[in-house]
Design an enzyme around this catalytic site. Structure first.
Site, short mmCIF file in Angstrom:
data_model
loop_
_atom_site.label_atom_id
_atom_site.label_comp_id
_atom_site.label_asym_id
_atom_site.label_seq_id
_atom_site.Cartn_x
_atom_site.Cartn_y
_atom_site.Cartn_z
CE LYS A 1 -70.90 1.61 34.82
NZ LYS A 1 -71.45 1.82 36.14
N GLY B 1 -67.49 13.07 44.34
CA GLY B 1 -68.81 13.38 43.78
C GLY B 1 -69.05 14.88 43.73
NE ARG C 1 -63.36 12.66 52.10
CZ ARG C 1 -64.18 11.88 51.43
NH1 ARG C 1 -64.73 10.85 52.02
NH2 ARG C 1 -64.47 12.13 50.18
N GLY D 1 -61.79 11.12 44.72
CA GLY D 1 -62.03 9.76 44.27
C GLY D 1 -60.78 9.02 43.87
#
Ligand code: AMP
Length: 407
Positions: A207, A387, A38, A364
């Site tokens: 999920k 995200g 980053r 992620g």
């Protein structure tokens, strides 16, 4: 997709105080930065503003800051690494108040091309609240111009991402996006809105509930949707299969049926695992030894748990990738933290590394997997925001993008 927002190429920063929101939310271990991706990704914008004679004031959050300001979540290690990367001093304002007298004094002392880094924006509780006006104003008071280059934070309407832009506009200043924001949105936007076909989207992770809108949106945009990871078992159960103790979200069975019907109606391929790697239980510790076997997806014993895609599935998915011209991937195919259960994720990563297609990794876990496996330089684009890239793939507008001035 051309981003119709002012960029750092459209603004004049010479002699001006430029507040730049970066995403310096880097992983730390014992105070050391373990992944500088980053920081490196922020350099093009920072260097451009230095070259153009701006007084470059950087800000970012780091970590969750659950228990108030603390040295463990200070941006001090970032200041040090950034200074090495830029080859020049970065004046770090360590004051936990972030803005205020100490920051103002540091900014007042700046010359053209100087760089100041403010303390962790989350040290000020108002950063994340709806009533962050005061903090937004204090940030804006430090600057004449604002640049958002924090793609990884752009899905949050926080004070330093969105609130500050209103205060900058109110005093006649400009709000632009940086090169990293532009690059992320160009890659993700082109893939979703204007892909070279066939367009294959691969979704994994734990999920289904976390990815409902992504599945729905991508199904409309892509030609083939591949599902792996824990979320595949809710689809398999929705098809009437026995999935044993595998991760299942019983409340989402109807949703999965709906998505499978939708794929049929739209004439899209929706690929699900045809075999799976099973074990007696979830590994504990997660990377500990575990006995596994591979069985067909419709032969999972009632007392076993599926923890990775199987070998036939890995081949099936790799073949789909081979025939693609655009691939977007988000989420691991299994419990990749364990080497024994990482084979499916590795196989998919390898197939992306070997294709000439445009390959885009949503941030992620999939980004971490690709980096760890040494495939990073084989991908067209690895998003710095997990995200944010997911929300983008859902088709949502990102507050950090919306807040910038139109061209
Ligand atoms: P996510 O944060 O939704 O992208 O999910 C990532 C997590 O999903 C990783 O920590 C994986 O270990 C976990 N995961 C992937 N496949 C499975 C599976 N079959 N069963 C349980 N967890 C899984």
């Amino acid at each position: 997709m051309a981003l119709n927002k002012k960029s750092v190429d459209d603004i004049n920063v010479s002699g001006k105080r430029v507040l730049v929101r970066c995403d310096f939310n880097v992983p730390l271990k014992n105070g050391e930065i373990t992944d500088e991706t980053r920081i490196v990704a922020a350099l093009p914008t920072i260097n451009k503003l230095i070259k153009d004679g701006g007084k470059v004031i950087l800000c970012s959050h780091l970590g969750k800051v659950k228990n108030g300001p603390n040295e463990g979540e200070s941006l001090a290690p970032v200041a040090k690494r950034l200074s090495e990367k830029l080859g020049k001093d970065v004046n770090f304002v360590s004051d936990y108040n972030v803005t205020g007298d100490v920051a103002t004094a540091a900014v007042n002392a700046m010359k053209e091309g100087d760089v100041v880094l403010l303390q962790n924006t989350r040290f000020r509780g108002q950063e994340e609240t709806k009533n962050g006006e005061q903090f937004s104003k204090e940030l804006a008071d430090l600057a004449d111009v604002y640049v958002c280059d924090a793609f990884g934070s752009s899905h949050r309407a926080h004070a330093s991402v969105a609130g500050v832009t209103k205060c900058i506009s109110a005093k006649g200043g400009e709000n632009a996006v940086g090169y990293l924001m532009q690059k992320e949105i160009d890659f993700l936007g082109n893939a979703v809105e204007n892909p070279v076909r066939p367009f294959v989207a691969i979704l994994g992770g734990a999920k289904v509930a976390d990815k409902l809108n992504v599945i729905n949106n991508l199904l409309e945009k892509c030609d083939t949707l591949i599902i792996g990871g824990g979320m595949a078992f809710t689809f398999l159960k929705a098809k009437g299969m026995e999935v044993g103790n595998s991760l299942v979200d019983n409340e989402k069975l109807d949703y999965c049926k709906e998505m499978m019907d939708k794929a049929d109606k739209l004439g899209k391929k929706l690929l699900l695992p045809v075999d799976t790697t099973i074990a007696d239980h979830f590994p504990d510790p997660i990377d500990g030894p575990i006995d596994v076997e591979v069985v067909d997806a419709d032969k999972i014993p009632a007392d076993k748990e599926g923890l990775d895609i199987g070998t036939k599935t890995a081949e099936l998915y790799a073949d789909a990738v081979k025939s693609a011209k655009t691939v977007v991937w988000n989420g691991p195919m299994g419990v990749f933290e364990n080497p024994i259960l990482a084979k499916g994720t590795i196989a998919v990563a390898k197939s992306l590394a070997e294709t000439d297609a445009t390959t885009i990794i949503g941030g992620g876990d999939s980004a971490a997997a690709v980096n760890q496996l040494g495939f990073a330089d084989k991908m067209s684009h690895i998003s710095t925001g997990g995200g944010a890239s997911l929300e983008f793939l859902e088709g949502k507008e990102l507050p950090g993008v919306v807040a910038a001035d139109d061209k």
